[in-house]
Design an enzyme around this catalytic site. Structure first.
Site, short mmCIF file in Angstrom:
data_model
loop_
_atom_site.label_atom_id
_atom_site.label_comp_id
_atom_site.label_asym_id
_atom_site.label_seq_id
_atom_site.Cartn_x
_atom_site.Cartn_y
_atom_site.Cartn_z
N HIS A 37 -2.72 14.43 -47.91
CA HIS A 37 -1.91 15.51 -47.31
C HIS A 37 -1.06 16.18 -48.38
CE1 HIS A 37 -2.35 12.64 -43.79
NE2 HIS A 37 -2.88 13.75 -43.30
N LYS A 148 -11.45 18.15 -47.41
CA LYS A 148 -12.91 18.08 -47.34
C LYS A 148 -13.39 16.71 -46.84
CE LYS A 148 -15.13 21.08 -50.57
NZ LYS A 148 -15.64 21.23 -51.95
N ASP A 150 -12.69 15.50 -44.00
CA ASP A 150 -13.14 15.85 -42.65
C ASP A 150 -14.03 17.08 -42.76
OD1 ASP A 150 -11.64 13.88 -41.05
OD2 ASP A 150 -9.92 14.86 -41.95
N SER A 185 -6.67 7.78 -46.16
CA SER A 185 -6.70 8.06 -44.72
C SER A 185 -5.53 7.34 -44.07
CB SER A 185 -8.01 7.54 -44.12
OG SER A 185 -7.91 7.48 -42.71
N SER A 186 -4.93 7.98 -43.08
CA SER A 186 -3.84 7.30 -42.36
C SER A 186 -4.37 6.03 -41.70
CB SER A 186 -3.26 8.23 -41.29
OG SER A 186 -2.87 9.45 -41.88
O1 PAF Z 1 -7.31 16.53 -39.57
C1 PAF Z 1 -6.36 16.27 -38.79
O2 PAF Z 1 -5.41 15.55 -39.13
C2 PAF Z 1 -6.39 16.82 -37.38
O3 PAF Z 1 -7.68 16.83 -36.87
C3 PAF Z 1 -5.75 18.23 -37.26
C4 PAF Z 1 -6.53 19.25 -38.05
C5 PAF Z 1 -4.31 18.17 -37.77
C6 PAF Z 1 -5.72 18.67 -35.80
O4 PAF Z 1 -4.97 17.79 -35.01
#
Ligand code: PAF
Length: 282
Positions: A37, A148, A150, A185-186
């Site tokens: 993030h 990327k 996701d 990843s969380s």
């Molecule tokens: O990727 C994520 O964390 C979620 O799918 C998102 C894009 C914030 C939508 O809730």
């Protein structure tokens, strides 16, 4: 840096910025932020005058047996990370602020969502498209940033923005990995020590696939069989899918003769993890 809880507050702040002629980036997240993030916030901070980070565990994108209740949350920790990386606002609404009583409008897509995660998570992309559309309407950013990792989500959002004429530039940012290769990843926080070690089969399989493509292998079955064999040798791992799809359609292909995505989803114990590589990045 401030945390705002209501749609009105975000709108008021963005309006003020707009009146000053400032550009606005949006980083949509479900919180419990990590370096992945942080890289999105960095990119937004670099490209825009102001950055909004949404921090909302969106109930609509979880299936009934998924981890909505246990999904990790820590807004104080998130606030520190956002501040450190130059974010200006965290939008952290309650579910009732996003979905008022009687909420009944949805954004859905019948292409790109029929494969990969869409197969094992049937309600997921409708929830993602709906919440991301709402966030886009609330913030009205110039640009929005997605990882990327996701990859299917990124493709779905690009398609939605195009279909619905949303005037927002979508920026895809590279996967960020732990030192040993595991994609950030969380959900990695769910893993115990043994599972954490076992989870390395994902990035090892991705490396294996990258090397095969680099060495000229184009037969998708040969590649996916090799990845499956590697993952299956780890007793704690259970494969959800290992597939190579056309990047434009997310449909499975047999030969890598166009830009493609090799994507995997694997349960390590009860935790479902994903990883991938884009053949064009190899
Ligand atoms: O990727 C994520 O964390 C979620 O799918 C998102 C894009 C914030 C939508 O809730």
């Amino acid at each position: 840096m401030k945390i705002v809880k209501t749609i009105d507050e975000v709108r008021r702040q963005v309006k003020e910025w707009r009146a000053q002629g400032l550009s606005v980036g949006l980083v949509p997240t479900m919180g419990y932020l990590h370096e992945g993030h942080a890289s999105l916030i960095d990119a937004s901070h670099r490209d825009n005058d102001r950055t909004v980070v949404s921090d909302f565990v969106n109930p609509m994108q979880f299936g009934p047996t998924e981890d909505l209740e246990s999904y990790p949350r820590d807004i104080e920790r998130d606030a520190a990370l956002v501040e450190e990386h130059g974010g200006d606002i965290i939008f952290n609404p309650e579910p009732s602020e996003m979905y008022h009583e009687g909420f009944s409008s949805f954004v859905d897509m019948n292409v790109l969502t029929q494969e990969l995660c869409g197969l094992s998570r049937p309600v997921h992309f409708r929830g993602v498209c709906t919440v991301v559309s709402k966030l886009f309407n609330i913030v009205q950013p110039d640009r929005a940033y997605f990882g990327k990792k996701d990859a299917q989500q990124l493709a779905v959002i690009r398609h939605m923005v195009d279909d619905l004429n949303m005037d927002i530039e979508i920026i895809g940012c590279p996967i960020v990995r732990e030192e040993d290769g595991l994609a950030k990843s969380s959900r990695n926080t769910y893993l115990d020590a043994e599972e954490r070690k076992a989870a390395l089969v994902l990035s090892q399989a991705i490396d294996l696939g990258i090397n095969m493509v680099r060495n000229g292998e184009t037969d998708c079955t040969v590649i996916t069989d090799a990845l499956k064999k590697h993952i299956s040798a780890e007793p704690r791992a259970r494969i959800d899918y290992v597939k190579i799809v056309d990047l434009a359609t997310m449909q499975q292909i047999t030969t890598i003769d166009r830009p493609a995505l090799c994507a995997i989803a694997v349960y390590i114990g009860k935790t479902r993890l994903i990883d991938n590589f884009f053949t064009e990045d190899v």
